[in-house]
Design an enzyme around this catalytic site. Structure first.
Site, PDB file in Angstrom:
ATOM      1  N   GLU A 194      43.568  43.587  39.292  1.00 15.67           N
ATOM      2  CA  GLU A 194      42.522  43.265  38.325  1.00 15.67           C
ATOM      3  C   GLU A 194      43.039  43.167  36.897  1.00 15.67           C
ATOM      4  OE1 GLU A 194      42.033  45.606  40.693  1.00 15.67           O
ATOM      5  OE2 GLU A 194      40.318  44.884  41.836  1.00 15.67           O
ATOM      6  N   HIS A 263      32.334  53.860  43.476  1.00 18.31           N
ATOM      7  CA  HIS A 263      31.816  52.509  43.724  1.00 18.31           C
ATOM      8  C   HIS A 263      30.354  52.361  43.333  1.00 18.31           C
ATOM      9  CE1 HIS A 263      35.505  52.183  46.073  1.00 18.31           C
ATOM     10  NE2 HIS A 263      35.290  50.890  46.209  1.00 18.31           N
TER      11      HIS A 263
END
Lengths: 460, 329
Positions: A194, A263
């Site tokens: 990322e 998450h």
């Protein structure tokens, strides 16, 4: 006794699926680990394996059936020596199997808490498009995909990059079909990197392209946040206006279901803090489509916060060749007179449910969907509060430094004399998201809390 | 005291040598002046001088063509001058004035020129590495044959995003030249104290990226290596790494106590390896220029730098309305 094979949950948010194909027929012997069916979820088509050995006694759900609820019995397996003939047709205790045709898939009823407000208050709410506009029903997922496809057709410099956006067809199927239409040059599977690909995409935007960067979830944008803020958001300013960065960072944000602390986080307030970024958080499919198209055309870096739980929900979307929604314009989703509930993203589902319940208690709530957090439509909020004299904000994020805090301060500054009660902020609890189902429920903001807050500001 | 080794004979043209000499000298005099203005309080904050490393950018710019891009860290004044940006605009940005490249809103570390394809000026160590690969990605996507020079230091070479970028750059065969300016100190930490790798360019091997170590104090060696790397990239063979062995004479920034190296070490580099003296010797030995010619060049450059300094003092401060502009396009 024959063993029931139940419709499996194949993702954290799956509630139902399509039994796409049986790979066995009645009378077949199956071994443990053998693939017996293909099941299509809203995210992917998955192979389903038998756990037990035996003989397929009955297939209870025909292939091609959509809308099969998780835990519905779909087949019976007879063990060794059991006669398949004695197995009853309808297993005791099993309710009627939900059978919905393929054509009706778009009408699958969402869980009660997720239903859009159906009750029509005194005045018609702002749909966001002129009355008489033709509409079609589509999911948020389809709306996002259509927005990207339309913008990619319109501008050859728009491309999509991210993990699993291409061959896998998108971790959440948002990019399904885009690789086929646009090819590997414009639908780019990245390594899991990322920080690197966010920086690379920002560089590509400096170089004249219009990247759409998909984060598999915004949780992973933490690895890339330096490039989002230091490289993308600040460069126009630091360059005295020379070097802009037209880029969209998009992906699911906030809690999904049972995926734990790392998450499940809402980044709305984080990104809304940053000058130079635009921050969008749609609720409906129409806004998802219209705002994403606007985001892709915007010459600035845009954070586009989606929600996994909303992906499969259906809404009406204007059936127009080029439907866009401007940034900085909130939508009055429900007109009311006693209190203003301000929310955005999935918080809107709670706000609307609360408003509906409150109407039965004689409280008329006006519900405002902010849609974009930067720019933020202060005027619509302020004029509503001047009318209702009370305000409750609803968001999934943490309470410290929340969007609701900022709204409270703004309302206090601009409409202090109009307030009949302090503004209350309904937020997620000030804890990392727990995994345990009961604790997770407790950590999230609820309709009951919104109702209680509204009653409190109404002194009821 | 050490003495300079004799320069190698060279078949490089007189014009090229004179151009290198001028450009390197411009950077050095500009940086010396910036140091003075900092001392006078006219430049604030951080100010990272490029003195000692001039051969790297001048040699590589000689290998570039119009359209090629460059991006670097916060030690960026030399890169801007070498790619043809106006010394007045750069100096006025250092003083935070409206005549600066970012109209005073960027400062020493944040300047850009779309016209000269200079993409900054980045203050976060190694952030420019994926950004540079992204510029190369855009060129490849658009189908031109431009290359991007992505400069970073030996300190940045230990950042993870460099290797994330190497991986993608080779995977996607991006036309990017990674230029590691190994000046041997990441702030005050020597390369030896930060890694056991004996070479930094060698780390590209793990990703399939070829590279080499270059004498970054020798502008001719830099130019030759640059030509090779550029040819590799333009031929569509993907990225290339050049590890430029160089040295900064001044501190990391302006308030550097210099406890991490000896005065003798710095003096030895100046005496034996100075890039400008090297070209000066070549020019004199080959008879391309007389002492008098070189003095004339020195005077000319000093004058340009003085003009830039004057401009940077005279240029008005940023208009107060500038606080609120350029946040959104």
């Amino acid at each position: 006794m024959a063993t029931e094979i139940l419709m499996p949950a194949l993702s954290p948010t799956m509630e139902e699926g399509t039994l796409a194909k049986w790979l066995v027929k009645e009378g077949d012997k199956v071994k443990s680990g053998q693939i017996i069916a293909e099941i299509e979820t809203d995210k992917a088509t998955m192979e389903f394996e038998a756990v037990d050995e035996g003989t397929v006694a009955r297939l209870l759900v025909a292939e091609g059936t959509a809308g099969v609820k998780v835990n519905t019995p779909i087949a019976l397996i007879a063990g060794d020596g059991e006669s398949t003939a004695t197995v009853p047709v309808a297993p005791p205790g099993a309710g009627p199997v939900a059978v919905v045709s393929d054509q009706a898939q778009a009408m699958i009823v969402p869980p009660a808490s997720m239903k859009p407000a159906m009750a029509i208050p005194d005045e018609a709410p702002d749909m966001g498009w002129p009355a008489g506009t033709p509409v079609k029903t589509m999911t948020v997922r389809e709306a996002l995909r259509e927005a990207m496809a339309e913008e990619m057709r319109a501008d050859a410099n728009v491309f999509l990059m991210g993990e699993e956006v291409g061959e896998y067809q998108g971790a959440y199927k948002i990019s399904q079909g885009l690789l086929d239409e646009f090819g590997t040059k414009r639908v780019i599977d990245t390594p899991i990197t990322e920080h690197g690909f966010a920086g690379l995409a920002v560089g590509a935007a400096f170089g004249g392209l219009r990247p759409i960067v998909e984060f598999m979830t915004f949780n992973f944008s933490m690895q890339a946040i330096d490039h989002i803020i230091n490289s993308a958001a600040k460069t126009l300013y630091m360059s005295g206006g020379q070097m802009g960065c037209p880029i969209v960072f998009r992906g699911p944000n906030g809690a999904a279901a049972r995926v734990g602390a790392q998450h499940s986080q809402d980044y709305a307030a984080w990104y809304a803090h940053v000058p130079g970024l635009k921050v969008v958080m749609p609720y409906t499919a129409a806004d998802a489509k219209g705002l994403l198209k606007t985001a892709i055309r915007d010459p600035n870096p845009v954070i586009f916060l989606e929600n996994e739980i909303l992906y499969g929900r259906s809404f009406e979307v204007p059936d127009l060749p080029d439907y866009t929604v401007p940034f900085g314009k909130a939508r009055i989703a429900r007109v009311g007179s006693d209190v203003t509930i301000v929310s955005f993203g999935i918080g809107m589902a709670l706000a609307l449910d609360a408003a509906e319940a409150l109407s039965k208690d004689g409280i008329s709530a006006e519900v405002i969907d902010l849609r974009t957090l930067r720019p933020l439509d202060y005027d619509t909020v302020i004029s509503s509060v001047m009318k209702t004299n009370r305000c409750v904000t609803v968001e999934e994020g943490w309470p410290v430094g929340a969007i609701g805090n900022h709204l409270s301060a703004t309302i206090m500054t601009r409409a202090f004399d109009y307030l009949d009660a302090p503004v209350l902020n309904c937020t997620g609890k000030d804890v990392p998201m727990p995994y345990a189902a009961n604790l997770e429920k407790l950590a999230l903001v609820t309709v009951a809390e919104v109702i209680a807050a509204v009653k409190s500001v109404c002194y009821r | 005291m050490a003495t300079r080794k004799a320069p190698e004979t060279s078949n490089i043209s007189k014009d090229d040598l004179l151009a290198y000499y001028r450009e390197m000298l411009l950077i050095r005099r500009f940086e010396e002046k910036a140091g003075q203005l900092y001392g006078m309080g006219l430049i604030g904050g951080f100010c990272h001088l490029y003195i000692g490393q001039e051969a790297v950018v001048v040699g590589l710019e000689a290998a570039a063509k119009t359209g090629d891009k460059r991006i670097t860290s916060y030690r960026d004044h030399g890169h801007m001058l070498a790619c043809g940006m106006d010394p007045k605009g750069v100096m006025a940005e250092l003083t935070g004035r409206s005549g600066g490249y970012s109209r005073g809103k960027g400062g020493s570390m944040h300047m850009f020129s779309k016209e000269k394809h200079f993409y900054g000026g980045h203050g976060i160590v190694a952030a420019q590495v994926p950004l540079g690969a992204g510029l190369a990605f855009a060129d490849k996507y658009l189908g031109n044959d431009n290359v991007t020079f992505t400069y970073f230091g030996d300190g940045a070479a230990n950042q993870g995003q460099v290797y994330e970028t190497y991986n993608m750059a080779e995977l996607w065969m991006l036309p990017v030249i990674f230029v590691i300016e190994n000046n041997q100190y990441a702030m005050g930490t020597s390369v030896k104290r930060s890694t056991k790798s004996t070479t930094l360019f060698g780390r590209g091997t793990a990703y399939g990226i070829p590279g080499e170590q270059v004498d970054g104090m020798d502008v001719l060696a830099v130019k030759a290596a640059g030509d090779k790397a550029v040819a590799h990239c333009r031929a569509g063979k993907g990225p290339y790494i050049l590890e430029m062995m160089t040295y900064r004479y001044r501190g990391h920034s302006m308030s550097d106590p210099a406890k991490y190296r000896t005065r003798e070490e710095v003096q030895k580099m100046r005496d034996e390896k100075d890039a400008i003296e090297h070209v000066r010797d070549l020019l004199l030995q080959a008879g391309h220029a007389s002492d008098e010619d070189l003095k004339a060049i020195d005077r000319d450059i000093k004058e340009r730098v003085n003009e830039a300094a004057e401009f940077s003092k005279e240029s008005p401060e940023a208009d107060l309305s500038e606080l609120w502009t350029d946040i959104y396009a």
